[in-house]
Write an enzyme that holds these catalytic residues in place. Structure first.
Site, short mmCIF file in Angstrom:
data_model
loop_
_atom_site.label_atom_id
_atom_site.label_comp_id
_atom_site.label_asym_id
_atom_site.label_seq_id
_atom_site.Cartn_x
_atom_site.Cartn_y
_atom_site.Cartn_z
N ILE A 476 6.99 3.57 13.48
CA ILE A 476 8.08 4.33 12.86
C ILE A 476 7.91 5.83 13.12
O ILE A 476 8.78 6.63 12.81
CB ILE A 476 8.14 3.98 11.35
CG1 ILE A 476 9.36 4.59 10.65
CG2 ILE A 476 6.88 4.38 10.64
CD1 ILE A 476 9.49 4.20 9.18
N ILE A 642 -9.94 4.90 5.81
CA ILE A 642 -8.91 5.64 6.54
C ILE A 642 -9.24 5.55 8.03
O ILE A 642 -10.22 6.12 8.50
CB ILE A 642 -8.87 7.11 6.07
CG1 ILE A 642 -8.58 7.17 4.55
CG2 ILE A 642 -7.82 7.89 6.85
CD1 ILE A 642 -7.27 6.54 4.11
N GLY A 715 -2.93 1.20 2.96
CA GLY A 715 -1.85 1.89 3.67
C GLY A 715 -1.58 3.23 3.04
O GLY A 715 -1.92 3.47 1.88
N GLU A 718 3.45 5.60 1.98
CA GLU A 718 4.36 5.87 0.87
C GLU A 718 3.71 6.54 -0.33
O GLU A 718 4.34 7.30 -1.05
CB GLU A 718 5.03 4.54 0.46
CG GLU A 718 5.98 4.12 1.56
CD GLU A 718 6.46 2.69 1.48
OE1 GLU A 718 7.53 2.47 0.92
OE2 GLU A 718 5.76 1.80 1.99
MO1 MOS Z 1 9.17 1.80 3.39
S1 MOS Z 1 10.66 2.24 2.01
O1 MOS Z 1 8.85 0.17 2.91
O2 MOS Z 1 9.96 1.93 4.89
#
Ligand code: MOS
Length: 754
Positions: A476, A642, A715, A718
């Protein structure tokens, strides 16, 4: 493509590693979905409804169809059948707006697609779309900001299955609150926010007989393949989705939206590839947004600062016919120790496009409310907010009576306080000054889910000494290419520039969505198993090929280290590069495959698995000119091992920047007359820019969580956003004395203080 960044023989895991795709990105070689062009390519531009509630009575496409270069104008009468995709258990075939485009003539939100113009050029398609005339019967849209719960059953259907509206409860929260010596009862409001990644959504669709290929800006090529196969009644293997690079997505690109089947249907009718790029305005209408939330938090505490009751009752808006659940109560049941608790929710339907995951969905607005309430309660109790949290640290996850796999929240708080200099805080409002500015200091905690999605990977070891690792997950923008290269390099012992990483193509072994901050944790076991199998295959070649230096040995006598095969008893110094062994055997490559199961959201967990963190924020306030700035942030994250601190810090810093936007700028405003998002452009929808971004000092605790995968990596995509807004509003209160409970904070809200 990249330079070797680690000395030979040392592990790339846990080492600052630059993105291996960085050079491709800055030189323009990286191809994003809308960069792919094909012979005969046509361009599609949707026609948007200009009402938010009513019916489409008549569509006049005749003038548009006659315009030069126009190939077709599609609408309900001629698009042909697009089937409804069906949900599957777990995170498969997720789609947040299930109604196929053009399925009926009902308009439920402003900007809903009502037609699609396709032409030889983008300009001709846009002109044709603008020429289509629609006649409606209009009703007044409901885009009301204030939320009241609709009449929902006790268990509501959501995109992820049935969810009870009484989400979590223990003890008797109401009675304990009624008798609590110290009480807080406040409501916190967060606005609708719109995902604004730099890269727009786009799809280029083409058919080869019954086979459909899509170049799409998606955070989930495998999920999109499944949904699109159903929409066109195809076998899954007849659909291929490619997403080589993403200009981010923030959750808006997790699942397919209605423009994707429109492009595919147009391409099928016209027998040519069709490209559809969603405009920035449409990004505010048809591809999801974070729901408005209104969250009542009631806390009861003893005078010495122990929580006795916590109630979190929240409301969120959603579209007229979709089911997205904004789970604001995700972190509430386990974050603190409290014997009496209730978390519940209600929903309010609006004439607004579908709501969707947005970075830290649910928990981010949820923790804004609960962490704000914790700060207000600490203030009431006259207990330091860090100490108040530590006082209420749970020993286990009290909502499910399970131990935490790895929780170091208290250490986060202590380290954050130390790095920030929190002990120098004078809690008196407006009392701290520097260089003529009033300082405000605030803090808040963070939590986010951890676990794994199912993943598969394939590894090749090749005769030129290179390694290829492939997985149908995607990058991403956060560094997934680099993480897979590090994992391959770790297992095979070759430098990163000898590793080729192939992602973003559903033809590769199934990989996870780039979502939930779970991609990294999910791919580790699959990549490691694929590597182990490839190594086993390699060693069989080494012992079975006549003339091989290892001919006649047993495979188990051999090992691979630093890219060299060696006899364990003789040591690696006498090893031979694996490429040499393959060439000698006339084998171009050996391969290995690996896969691992989903563990996230599993029915019978053994542990409560989450990441934790906290933020300490300084704001400066100049009452004379009403100037507020976030001047300094310290963030501490407990996210397991990490793998790449460099890209990891980038993640947290980016999230904190987004948190500043959440606290001070971001808000989608709907016009009560026609239901349109009014500020649907980057001039009017205000986001944090470089000039707003302060120094952000990020620390990782780096405790491997061995319950999640071999490396103990959770992770970090977020969690960095969780808690930021609560820390900022707390700092604003400390500087100004104004307690604000509705985001974003507007400067006019602060003018009362002087
Ligand atoms: Mo994140 S909102 O699970 O791309």
């Amino acid at each position: 493509m990249t330079t070797t960044q680690q000395p030979p023989g040392t592990s790339p895991i846990g080492r600052d590693t630059k993105r291996i795709d960085g050079a491709r990105k800055v030189t323009g070689l990286a191809r994003y979905s809308s960069d792919f062009n094909f012979p005969g390519l046509l361009y599609a531009v949707p026609v948007e409804a200009t009402i938010a509630n009513g019916k489409l009575l008549k569509l006049d496409t005749s003038a548009a169809e006659k315009m030069p270069g126009v190939r077709a104008v599609f609408h309900r009468g001629n698009i042909g059948q697009i089937f409804r995709s069906t949900p599957a258990p777990g995170f498969e075939r997720v789609c947040l707006e299930r109604r196929p485009p053009f399925e009926d003539d009902v308009i439920r939100y402003y900007g809903q697609y009502i037609a699609l113009a396709v032409a030889d050029t983008f300009e001709a398609a846009k002109a044709a779309a603008d020429t289509v005339r629609a006649t409606y019967s209009k009703e007044k849209p409901n885009v009301e900001a204030h939320l009241e719960a609709g009449s929902d059953p006790d268990v509501v259907f959501t995109g992820y299955g049935p969810v009870p509206r009484l989400q979590s409860h223990r003890g008797d929260a109401e009675a304990a609150f009624a008798s609590a010596p110290v009480k807080l009862d406040e409501t916190y409001v967060t606005p609708p926010e719109t995902h604004n990644p730099l890269e727009l959504h786009s799809t280029t669709a083409m058919w080869d007989g019954q086979k459909l290929t899509l170049y799409d800006s998606t955070q989930g090529v495998v999920n999109m393949r499944g949904v699109l196969a159903q929409m066109f009644g195809l076998a899954q293997e007849d659909v291929r989705v490619v997403a080589k690079f993403l200009g981010s997505g923030f959750g808006g690109k997790l699942y397919p939206w209605t423009h994707v089947p429109l492009a595919a249907a147009a391409a099928r009718h016209l027998g040519k590839p069709v490209k559809l790029v969603v405009s920035r305005r449409m990004m505010f209408q048809t591809v999801g947004h974070r729901a408005r939330t209104q969250q009542r938090v009631r806390i009861g505490a003893s005078r010495d600062g122990k929580l006795v009751s916590l109630q979190h009752d929240y409301l969120y808006h959603l579209s007229m016919i979709d089911h997205y659940h904004e789970d604001c109560g995700e972190a509430t049941p386990f974050h603190y120790s409290v014997p009496n608790l209730r978390v519940s929710f209600g929903r309010a339907r609006r004439n607004i496009g579908a709501t969707a995951d947005m970075r830290g969905p649910g928990a981010v607005p949820g923790l804004y409310a609960t962490e704000s309430a914790m700060n207000e309660m600490a203030d009431q109790l006259k207990i330091d907010p860090v100490k108040f949290r530590i006082l209420n640290e749970p020993k286990i996850d009290e909502s499910i009576n399970l131990p935490f796999s790895s929780r170091h929240y208290v250490e986060c708080l202590n380290l954050g306080a130390e790095k920030f200099g929190w002990s120098k805080r004078n809690p008196v409002v407006g009392s701290m000054k520097r260089d003529g500015l009033t300082l405000g200091w605030g803090m808040a905690g963070a939590a986010w889910i951890a676990g794994r999605f199912a993943a598969a990977a394939n590894m090749q070891l090749r005769d030129d000494g290179t390694v290829r690792i492939a997985c149908a997950t995607q990058d991403i923008g956060t560094g997934t290419y680099t993480i897979l290269a590090q994992l391959a390099s770790e297992k095979i012992g070759v430098p990163l520039d000898k590793v080729e990483v192939d992602l973003g193509d559903s033809a590769l072994p199934d990989g996870p969505i780039s979502g939930g901050s779970l991609a990294t944790s999910s791919v580790i076991p699959a990549v490691f198993k694929a590597a182990d199998q490839a190594i086993t295959s390699l060693l069989i070649v080494a012992v079975s090929t006549p003339g091989s230096p290892f001919f006649g040995h047993k495979p188990e006598d051999l090992a691979l280290e630093g890219g060299r095969i060696f006899v364990k008893a003789e040591g690696v110094a006498k090893g031979v590069a694996f490429g040499d062994v393959l060439r000698q055997a006339n084998a171009r490559l050996v391969t290995g495959s690996g896969s691992s199961e989903q563990t996230a959201f599993a029915p019978n967990p053994k542990f409560s698995m989450h990441s934790y963190g906290c933020h300490f924020v300084e704001v400066t306030w100049q009452p004379e000119i009403a100037r507020l700035r976030v001047s300094r942030v310290v963030s501490v994250m407990d996210a397991g091992c990490i793998l790449n601190p460099l890209t990891g810090r980038n993640q947290i810093q980016g999230a904190v920047v987004m948190g500043i936007g959440m606290a001070l700028f971001e808000e989608t405003t709907y016009d009560p007359q026609n239901g349109a998002p009014i500020n649907s452009n980057l001039a009017d929808y205000i986001m944090t820019v470089n000039a707003d971004a302060p120094p952000i000092d990020v620390h990782f605790l780096d405790y491997p969580d061995k319950e999640i995968n071999e490396l103990g990596a959770r992770g970090i995509g977020e969690i960095g956003l969780a808690g930021v807004a609560a820390a900022i509003t707390d700092a604003v209160h400390h500087a100004t004395g104004v307690r604000l409970r509705e985001l974003p904070i507007k400067i006019e809200d602060l003018l009362t203080s002087a």
